[in-house]
Design a protein around this motif. Structure first.
Motif, short mmCIF file in Angstrom:
data_model
loop_
_atom_site.label_atom_id
_atom_site.label_comp_id
_atom_site.label_asym_id
_atom_site.label_seq_id
_atom_site.Cartn_x
_atom_site.Cartn_y
_atom_site.Cartn_z
N SER A 250 -3.11 -2.67 3.93
CA SER A 250 -4.50 -2.85 4.35
C SER A 250 -5.04 -1.61 5.03
O SER A 250 -6.22 -1.27 4.89
CB SER A 250 -4.60 -4.06 5.28
N GLU A 251 -4.18 -0.90 5.77
CA GLU A 251 -4.63 0.33 6.42
C GLU A 251 -4.96 1.40 5.38
O GLU A 251 -5.96 2.12 5.52
CB GLU A 251 -3.55 0.83 7.38
N VAL A 252 -4.13 1.49 4.33
CA VAL A 252 -4.43 2.45 3.25
C VAL A 252 -5.73 2.09 2.55
O VAL A 252 -6.57 2.96 2.25
CB VAL A 252 -3.25 2.49 2.26
N MET A 253 -5.94 0.81 2.30
CA MET A 253 -7.16 0.39 1.61
C MET A 253 -8.39 0.61 2.48
O MET A 253 -9.48 0.91 1.96
CB MET A 253 -7.04 -1.09 1.23
N LEU A 254 -8.25 0.49 3.79
CA LEU A 254 -9.38 0.74 4.68
C LEU A 254 -9.81 2.20 4.67
O LEU A 254 -10.97 2.53 4.93
CB LEU A 254 -9.05 0.30 6.10
N GLU A 255 -8.85 3.09 4.38
CA GLU A 255 -9.19 4.51 4.33
C GLU A 255 -10.02 4.87 3.10
O GLU A 255 -10.64 5.94 3.06
CB GLU A 255 -7.90 5.34 4.36
#
Length: 341
Positions: free
Chosen positions: A108-113
């Protein structure tokens, strides 16, 4: 004529009266002594029988108490084994869950970037990431709680509290920057050595700093400070949050206790963090205290026994010295303020 004949007899009887009185008094005394002796002997016999009865009763109660005590010890051992087994199962389950939640958190952190998502998608991803963060925090607290409840030995060794404070500061810098917060670290120029499990004590300080970041407002400052005295080492975490009321401070270090104040970034709270901190600190013969009031922030201070530098780091006089045991801790919050000044 009759009077003349009786007079000598009356004279003799009057002479015997005192002797007869003395004899009667002697007989009365002897009779009283005999009666007293018999009465005392009967009383002593009754007392002896009473003592024997009570002694037998006490011995019976002692045997019953010893049996109850043995049963209590056996039950306590069984209960401790059950608690340890539950802690081990809890630790294994939490450890397995941690890997799955970490995957959700990282993805989810990667997708938020990725800034190409729509606003609605980004909001949903943010909710997923926040939920994963809360789950990860709960899992880590459960792991710590499980480890604290098992009475195993810790890997104690001397280490510098200054270095640990600087490491904790760097590890939380990025998290604080997301809320426009700053973390400052103040350490003395000389090493402040303590003896303990560095990983566990760092975990305790991490929990304090995590709470400070969680409950402090945006654009605020969090301070980590190390102070050393001749016999004690103090590390404190100060924030500019909403503060803690006096009635809440009494319940602060109990498990699953939650404050009335809410995190400023919608973070979650398991209610285990401060409980774990207290358990870790007390296992190091230390003490934790909070200084706070509503509206004026909070300062949590951990006090630990300070040790001297290892002998090999000092000029040697050729004679080996035995290091004394850590001093008995006597902690007052005012001691830190005095050392600062």
């Amino acid at each position: 004529m009759l009077l003349v004949l009786i007079s000598p007899l009356l004279f003799r009887y009057e002479a015997l009266l005192p002797i007869l009185g003395y004899v009667m008094i002697g007989v009365a005394i002897v009779a009283f002594l005999v009666w007293g002796y018999r009465h005392m002997r009967a009383r002593n016999q009754r007392l002896e029988r009473l003592v024997e009865q009570r002694t037998a009763r006490i011995q019976l109660q002692a045997r019953q108490l010893a049996r109850y005590n043995a049963e209590l010890i056996r039950s306590n051992k069984m209960l401790q084994r059950t608690v340890d087994e539950k802690s081990q199962v809890l630790g294994v389950a939490a450890h397995d869950l941690k890997n799955a939640v970490f995957g959700i958190q990282a993805l989810s952190e990667v997708m938020l970037e990725d800034k190409t998502h729509s606003e609605a998608t980004a909001r949903r991803l943010g909710l997923i990431h926040n939920s994963a963060d809360e789950a990860m925090e709960l899992i880590m607290n459960l792991l710590s709680s499980a480890a604290s409840s098992v009475h195993g030995s810790m890997e104690k060794r001397p280490f510098d509290l200054n270095s640990m404070a600087e490491l904790v500061t760097h590890s939380f810098t990025a998290q604080a920057e997301r809320k426009n917060q700053s973390i400052t670290c103040f350490v003395p120029p000389e090493p402040v050595l303590v003896e303990g499990d560095e990983d566990r004590l760092r975990e305790a300080v991490n929990n304090l700093v995590s709470n400070a970041v969680k409950y402090s407002p945006l654009d605020s400052t969090i301070s980590i400070e190390v102070v050393g005295s001749n016999s004690h080492a103090y590390i404190s975490v100060e924030d500019e949050g909403p503060g803690i009321g006096e009635h809440e401070q009494e319940e602060l270090f109990k498990p699953f206790e939650r404050l009335s104040t809410k995190p400023t970034g919608n973070e979650g709270s398991s209610g285990l963090g401060l409980y774990i901190v207290k358990q870790i600190v007390e296992r190091h013969q230390g003490h934790i205290e909070v200084d706070s009031e509503k509206g004026n922030g909070s300062t949590f201070t951990i006090a630990l026994p300070r040790i001297e530098a290892p002998q090999e780091d000092k000029p040697s006089d050729g004679v080996p010295h035995e290091r004394s045991a850590p001093p008995t801790l006597s902690f007052e919050a005012s001691a830190v303020a005095e050392l600062r000044n």
